[in-house]
Design a protein around this motif. Structure first.
Motif, PDB file in Angstrom:
ATOM      1  N   ASP A  58       2.253   0.623  -8.877  1.00  0.00           N
ATOM      2  CA  ASP A  58       1.115   1.284  -8.227  1.00  0.00           C
ATOM      3  C   ASP A  58       0.928   0.721  -6.828  1.00  0.00           C
ATOM      4  OD1 ASP A  58       0.590   2.520 -10.704  1.00  0.00           O
ATOM      5  OD2 ASP A  58      -0.441   0.693 -11.360  1.00  0.00           O
ATOM      6  N   PRO A  59       0.584   1.576  -5.845  1.00  0.00           N
ATOM      7  CA  PRO A  59       0.261   1.036  -4.524  1.00  0.00           C
ATOM      8  C   PRO A  59      -0.936   0.085  -4.629  1.00  0.00           C
ATOM      9  CG  PRO A  59       0.424   3.441  -4.477  1.00  0.00           C
ATOM     10  CD  PRO A  59       0.449   3.035  -5.922  1.00  0.00           C
ATOM     11  N   VAL A  60      -0.861  -1.039  -3.918  1.00  0.00           N
ATOM     12  CA  VAL A  60      -1.976  -1.999  -3.907  1.00  0.00           C
ATOM     13  C   VAL A  60      -2.437  -2.169  -2.466  1.00  0.00           C
ATOM     14  CG1 VAL A  60      -2.734  -4.349  -4.462  1.00  0.00           C
ATOM     15  CG2 VAL A  60      -0.959  -3.255  -5.866  1.00  0.00           C
ATOM     16  N   ASP A  61      -3.709  -1.860  -2.218  1.00  0.00           N
ATOM     17  CA  ASP A  61      -4.317  -2.135  -0.913  1.00  0.00           C
ATOM     18  C   ASP A  61      -4.945  -3.523  -1.001  1.00  0.00           C
ATOM     19  OD1 ASP A  61      -5.963  -2.421   1.292  1.00  0.00           O
ATOM     20  OD2 ASP A  61      -6.778  -0.382   1.185  1.00  0.00           O
ATOM     21  N   VAL A  62      -4.406  -4.469  -0.205  1.00  0.00           N
ATOM     22  CA  VAL A  62      -4.851  -5.864  -0.351  1.00  0.00           C
ATOM     23  C   VAL A  62      -6.327  -6.055   0.003  1.00  0.00           C
ATOM     24  CG1 VAL A  62      -2.566  -6.907  -0.061  1.00  0.00           C
ATOM     25  CG2 VAL A  62      -3.990  -6.467   1.968  1.00  0.00           C
ATOM     26  N   SER A  63      -6.913  -5.103   0.705  1.00  0.00           N
ATOM     27  CA  SER A  63      -8.340  -5.246   1.051  1.00  0.00           C
ATOM     28  C   SER A  63      -9.254  -4.759  -0.075  1.00  0.00           C
ATOM     29  CB  SER A  63      -8.653  -4.473   2.335  1.00  0.00           C
ATOM     30  OG  SER A  63      -8.590  -3.085   2.110  1.00  0.00           O
ATOM     31  N   ASP A  64      -8.666  -4.169  -1.118  1.00  0.00           N
ATOM     32  CA  ASP A  64      -9.445  -3.617  -2.238  1.00  0.00           C
ATOM     33  C   ASP A  64      -9.525  -4.668  -3.346  1.00  0.00           C
ATOM     34  OD1 ASP A  64     -10.285  -2.337  -4.559  1.00  0.00           O
ATOM     35  OD2 ASP A  64      -9.269  -0.463  -4.056  1.00  0.00           O
ATOM     36  N   GLU A  65     -10.677  -5.320  -3.412  1.00  0.00           N
ATOM     37  CA  GLU A  65     -10.845  -6.462  -4.315  1.00  0.00           C
ATOM     38  C   GLU A  65     -10.556  -6.101  -5.770  1.00  0.00           C
ATOM     39  OE1 GLU A  65     -14.863  -7.776  -4.046  1.00  0.00           O
ATOM     40  OE2 GLU A  65     -14.625  -9.233  -5.661  1.00  0.00           O
TER      41      GLU A  65
ATOM     42  N   ILE B 249       0.829  -1.205   0.000  1.00  0.00           N
ATOM     43  CA  ILE B 249       0.000   0.000   0.000  1.00  0.00           C
ATOM     44  C   ILE B 249       0.867   1.260   0.000  1.00  0.00           C
ATOM     45  CG2 ILE B 249      -0.240   0.288   2.512  1.00  0.00           C
ATOM     46  CD1 ILE B 249      -3.257   0.804   1.998  1.00  0.00           C
ATOM     47  N   ALA B 250       2.100   1.119   0.521  1.00  0.00           N
ATOM     48  CA  ALA B 250       3.030   2.257   0.512  1.00  0.00           C
ATOM     49  C   ALA B 250       3.652   2.344  -0.876  1.00  0.00           C
ATOM     50  CB  ALA B 250       4.115   2.056   1.568  1.00  0.00           C
ATOM     51  N   GLY B 251       3.774   3.543  -1.384  1.00  0.00           N
ATOM     52  CA  GLY B 251       4.344   3.672  -2.722  1.00  0.00           C
ATOM     53  C   GLY B 251       5.865   3.690  -2.677  1.00  0.00           C
ATOM     54  N   GLY B 252       6.487   3.610  -3.847  1.00  0.00           N
ATOM     55  CA  GLY B 252       7.918   3.846  -3.951  1.00  0.00           C
ATOM     56  C   GLY B 252       8.769   2.610  -3.802  1.00  0.00           C
ATOM     57  N   ALA B 253       9.615   2.371  -4.792  1.00  0.00           N
ATOM     58  CA  ALA B 253      10.510   1.214  -4.740  1.00  0.00           C
ATOM     59  C   ALA B 253      11.821   1.612  -4.090  1.00  0.00           C
ATOM     60  CB  ALA B 253      10.771   0.721  -6.157  1.00  0.00           C
ATOM     61  N   PRO B 254      12.300   0.822  -3.123  1.00  0.00           N
ATOM     62  CA  PRO B 254      13.615   1.114  -2.559  1.00  0.00           C
ATOM     63  C   PRO B 254      14.697   0.909  -3.615  1.00  0.00           C
ATOM     64  CG  PRO B 254      12.688  -0.921  -1.639  1.00  0.00           C
ATOM     65  CD  PRO B 254      11.675  -0.377  -2.582  1.00  0.00           C
ATOM     66  N   ASP B 255      15.782   1.689  -3.504  1.00  0.00           N
ATOM     67  CA  ASP B 255      16.874   1.565  -4.473  1.00  0.00           C
ATOM     68  C   ASP B 255      17.595   0.231  -4.314  1.00  0.00           C
ATOM     69  OD1 ASP B 255      16.403   4.034  -5.444  1.00  0.00           O
ATOM     70  OD2 ASP B 255      17.872   5.042  -4.160  1.00  0.00           O
ATOM     71  N   GLY B 256      18.071  -0.285  -5.441  1.00  0.00           N
ATOM     72  CA  GLY B 256      19.013  -1.394  -5.404  1.00  0.00           C
ATOM     73  C   GLY B 256      18.430  -2.745  -5.032  1.00  0.00           C
TER      74      GLY B 256
ATOM     75  N   VAL C  79      -6.838  -5.435  -6.395  1.00  0.00           N
ATOM     76  CA  VAL C  79      -6.047  -6.677  -6.331  1.00  0.00           C
ATOM     77  C   VAL C  79      -6.250  -7.503  -7.601  1.00  0.00           C
ATOM     78  CG1 VAL C  79      -5.942  -8.927  -5.183  1.00  0.00           C
ATOM     79  CG2 VAL C  79      -5.851  -6.825  -3.825  1.00  0.00           C
ATOM     80  N   GLU C  80      -7.513  -7.663  -8.010  1.00  0.00           N
ATOM     81  CA  GLU C  80      -7.789  -8.460  -9.224  1.00  0.00           C
ATOM     82  C   GLU C  80      -7.060  -7.860 -10.430  1.00  0.00           C
ATOM     83  OE1 GLU C  80      -9.503 -11.270  -9.626  1.00  0.00           O
ATOM     84  OE2 GLU C  80     -10.464 -11.490  -7.665  1.00  0.00           O
ATOM     85  N   ALA C  81      -7.116  -6.526 -10.532  1.00  0.00           N
ATOM     86  CA  ALA C  81      -6.483  -5.859 -11.676  1.00  0.00           C
ATOM     87  C   ALA C  81      -4.965  -6.005 -11.613  1.00  0.00           C
ATOM     88  CB  ALA C  81      -6.884  -4.384 -11.697  1.00  0.00           C
ATOM     89  N   ALA C  82      -4.390  -5.862 -10.424  1.00  0.00           N
ATOM     90  CA  ALA C  82      -2.933  -5.947 -10.293  1.00  0.00           C
ATOM     91  C   ALA C  82      -2.437  -7.361 -10.590  1.00  0.00           C
ATOM     92  CB  ALA C  82      -2.502  -5.497  -8.893  1.00  0.00           C
TER      93      ALA C  82
END
Ligand SMILES: NC(=O)c1ccc[n+]([C@@H]2O[C@H](COP(=O)([O-])OP(=O)(O)OC[C@H]3O[C@@H](n4cnc5c(N)ncnc54)[C@H](O)[C@@H]3O)[C@@H](O)[C@H]2O)c1
Length: 259
Positions: A56-63, A41-48, A66-69
């Motif tokens: 895209d942030p994904v909230d696992v409670s959002d059906e 749900i938190a955005g942003g990829a850590p380096d390296g 989640v289906e789209a991702a």
């Protein structure tokens, strides 16, 4: 490697993979020939990092999200062979009458609903292909008790859900297991220690090994459950807790013999 694949590095979705147990698990998996894709749900990829963070942030409670991702991951990277449900929020330690229902609902939504939504999005795809391995991160409080009246029942339900889905998809070759961490040194736990809600000595005192669990120790058991060495294991819940469940009752008899 995870059950569904031949040859190619197995693709594994890891939820909650930007912190703590999820992040450590993604690192272990990347080092052992899996291809982790992190949902968080938190955005942003850590380096390296040696793995993919879904942009895209994904909230696992959002059906719908989640289906789209999951569909987009398979379109871009190929079939998902493994799923690790490590996204979670720790519970509020209030007496029942002071626990806000919106907090209880959110704990249930992320910790239980989110696990089910993820399993439901991925499991049938694995079943249609004849195999796969799912690991749900539960908690030792799910098979004991703690003053977290939303979180603990949610984790107990995750353990139950693990067995129901293992029976549902087992005939199609999909394994579903749970890992129950004990107190594990993650940012979420450190926050509890810093705020004085938890006290390190109290967490350690009841554990047979007299220490906290390190996040990578969870990741290594998850890797085993995703791979072929656990091919006959499904529907189980494995505590990885430094002996917390084994030792905690000894507190009623004067404590562990540490001298
Ligand atoms: N740390 C412990 O002592 C401990 C003990 C037992 C069980 N657990 C379980 O392990 C899992 C990971 O905990 P942690 O200590 O690593 O926590 P953490 O806070 O360090 O990491 C949790 C991650 O999940 C993500 N997340 C939270 N809500 C989300 C949502 N709705 N959708 C997608 N991602 C979301 C967060 O952004 C974060 O990156 C949780 O399920 C927790 O209940 C932790």
């Amino acid at each position: 490697m995870a059950d569904a694949t031949d040859g190619e590095a197995p693709l594994v979705i890891v939820t909650g993979g930007l912190s703590g147990i999820g992040s450590a698990t993604a690192a272990v998996l990347a080092g052992r020939g899996f291809r982790p894709v992190v949902f968080d749900i938190a955005g942003g990829a850590p380096d390296g990092t040696a793995w993919t963070v879904w942009p895209d942030p994904v909230d696992v409670s959002d059906e719908d999200a989640v289906e789209a991702a999951v569909a987009a991951v398979e379109e871009r990277h190929g079939p998902v062979a493994g799923l690790v449900n490590a996204a979670g929020i720790l519970g509020r330690m209030h007496p029942p009458e002071r626990l806000k229902m919106k907090d209880w609902d959110r704990e249930m939504a992320v910790d239980l609903r989110g696990t089910f939504v993820m399993c439901r999005a991925v499991g049938p795809r694995m079943a249609a292909r004849g195999g796969g391995s799912i690991v749900n991160i539960a908690s030792v409080v799910g098979s004991s008790s703690a003053p977290v009246h939303g979180y603990a029942p949610a984790k107990a339900a995750v353990i139950s859900l693990t067995a129901t889905l293992a029976a549902e998809w087992g005939p199609k070759g999909v394994r579903v297991n749970a890992v129950s961490p004990g107190f594990t040194r993650t940012p979420a736990l450190e926050a509890g220690l810093q705020h004085g809600v938890l006290v390190a000595d109290d967490l350690i005192r009841g554990a047979a090994l007299q220490r906290l669990v390190e996040p990578g120790e969870i990741g290594r058991v998850v890797a085993w459950l995703l791979g072929p060495d656990s091919s006959a294991v499904t529907g189980v819940n494995i505590p990885v807790d430094a002996g917390f469940l084994a030792g905690i009752t000894w507190q009623a008899y004067g404590g562990l013999r540490t001298g």
